[in-house]
Design a protein around this motif. Sequence first.
Motif, PDB file in Angstrom:
ATOM      1  N   ILE A   3     -33.953 109.817  37.839  1.00  0.00           N
ATOM      2  CA  ILE A   3     -32.590 109.427  37.446  1.00  0.00           C
ATOM      3  C   ILE A   3     -32.281 108.015  37.937  1.00  0.00           C
ATOM      4  O   ILE A   3     -31.854 107.165  37.162  1.00  0.00           O
ATOM      5  CB  ILE A   3     -31.555 110.431  37.993  1.00  0.00           C
ATOM      6  N   ILE A   4     -32.517 107.788  39.213  1.00  0.00           N
ATOM      7  CA  ILE A   4     -32.330 106.436  39.762  1.00  0.00           C
ATOM      8  C   ILE A   4     -33.640 105.694  39.528  1.00  0.00           C
ATOM      9  O   ILE A   4     -34.505 105.612  40.409  1.00  0.00           O
ATOM     10  CB  ILE A   4     -31.961 106.499  41.255  1.00  0.00           C
ATOM     11  N   THR A   5     -33.798 105.166  38.332  1.00  0.00           N
ATOM     12  CA  THR A   5     -35.087 104.592  37.931  1.00  0.00           C
ATOM     13  C   THR A   5     -35.431 103.325  38.710  1.00  0.00           C
ATOM     14  O   THR A   5     -36.601 102.954  38.796  1.00  0.00           O
ATOM     15  CB  THR A   5     -35.075 104.290  36.429  1.00  0.00           C
ATOM     16  N   SER A   6     -34.448 102.664  39.244  1.00  0.00           N
ATOM     17  CA  SER A   6     -34.733 101.474  40.046  1.00  0.00           C
ATOM     18  C   SER A   6     -35.280 101.833  41.419  1.00  0.00           C
ATOM     19  O   SER A   6     -35.885 100.993  42.089  1.00  0.00           O
ATOM     20  CB  SER A   6     -33.472 100.625  40.204  1.00  0.00           C
ATOM     21  N   TYR A  56     -28.996 101.675  39.197  1.00  0.00           N
ATOM     22  CA  TYR A  56     -29.421 101.496  37.811  1.00  0.00           C
ATOM     23  C   TYR A  56     -30.229 102.702  37.361  1.00  0.00           C
ATOM     24  O   TYR A  56     -31.010 103.273  38.123  1.00  0.00           O
ATOM     25  CB  TYR A  56     -30.264 100.226  37.661  1.00  0.00           C
ATOM     26  N   SER A  57     -30.020 103.091  36.113  1.00  0.00           N
ATOM     27  CA  SER A  57     -30.727 104.260  35.586  1.00  0.00           C
ATOM     28  C   SER A  57     -30.941 104.092  34.084  1.00  0.00           C
ATOM     29  O   SER A  57     -30.045 103.670  33.361  1.00  0.00           O
ATOM     30  CB  SER A  57     -29.928 105.543  35.858  1.00  0.00           C
ATOM     31  N   HIS A  58     -32.171 104.454  33.645  1.00  0.00           N
ATOM     32  CA  HIS A  58     -32.471 104.495  32.208  1.00  0.00           C
ATOM     33  C   HIS A  58     -32.317 105.905  31.660  1.00  0.00           C
ATOM     34  O   HIS A  58     -32.404 106.107  30.438  1.00  0.00           O
ATOM     35  CB  HIS A  58     -33.909 104.007  31.956  1.00  0.00           C
ATOM     36  N   TYR A  89     -25.770 111.947  42.232  1.00  0.00           N
ATOM     37  CA  TYR A  89     -27.212 111.880  41.940  1.00  0.00           C
ATOM     38  C   TYR A  89     -28.000 111.232  43.079  1.00  0.00           C
ATOM     39  O   TYR A  89     -29.047 110.628  42.864  1.00  0.00           O
ATOM     40  CB  TYR A  89     -27.476 111.099  40.641  1.00  0.00           C
TER      41      TYR A  89
END
Length: 250
Positions: A44-47, A60-62, A164
């Motif tokens: 979820i927290i793709t960074s 940041y999240s994709h 999250y």
Amino acid sequence: MIYLAHTAHRQFLGLVAGFLAWIITMATIGINEWRLWHVPDVSIITSGVAWVGIWRVCFYSHALPKMENCKSISISDTFVPTEIPVAQVLMVMAVICGLVANISAAVAVRMVYFSLEDRRNIKLVFVLAGTLYLLTGTLSLVPLVWNMNSVLSNSTIDFPPDFYLPAAPVRQQVGSAIGVGIFASILMLVSGLLFLTYQYAWRTLRSEAPRDTRDPLHGPWTVTTAQGSELWNGVNQGVDNFAYHTDEVS
């Protein structure tokens, strides 16, 4: 030749430094990077990094509809540790106190550079400005150091599920906001010390003034009045600024 205005050059620099520190302190409140949380799960927290501030948490999240996701932190939230709501209160107080300190410092410097004839309250205004600067620096330094200590000890925060974020990160880093805020606090403290060390001019220049011009209420300077064509119908048409009266007798 010594003038009253020459006695406050350091305090003028202190006013500039105090105003700059106040601006930086306000910026520190709005910066989210008080703590950098490195999380293990990047689904979820793709960074892989979340920014934890005193007012909100962002990452940041994709995987979510919005690229940048932020959640507000309220002073009434029970899950936040004590140092965060304390920081919210003290930092706001520091901004308000800093504003009053800047106004007091500006009045003090103005009294020296554009002095009135009666200069009895100059020292008092300088002490007031210096005290307020020191108070502002202390109010901002306490929550900054407290939160920095929490980061260094890797303290956890039990965030709700909609944030999250895990209860404990893999590791934490001190964010840029804390470093910037500590710099502003130190600058504010320096400004306060500069104003508190101001010496009232009649004490500083007493040894250089003629004996008959030493006046503890109005300073050791003679008041020169306009002569010749400047006197018209018995009225003084030109009076010098009292801040620029010297200790020399013509």
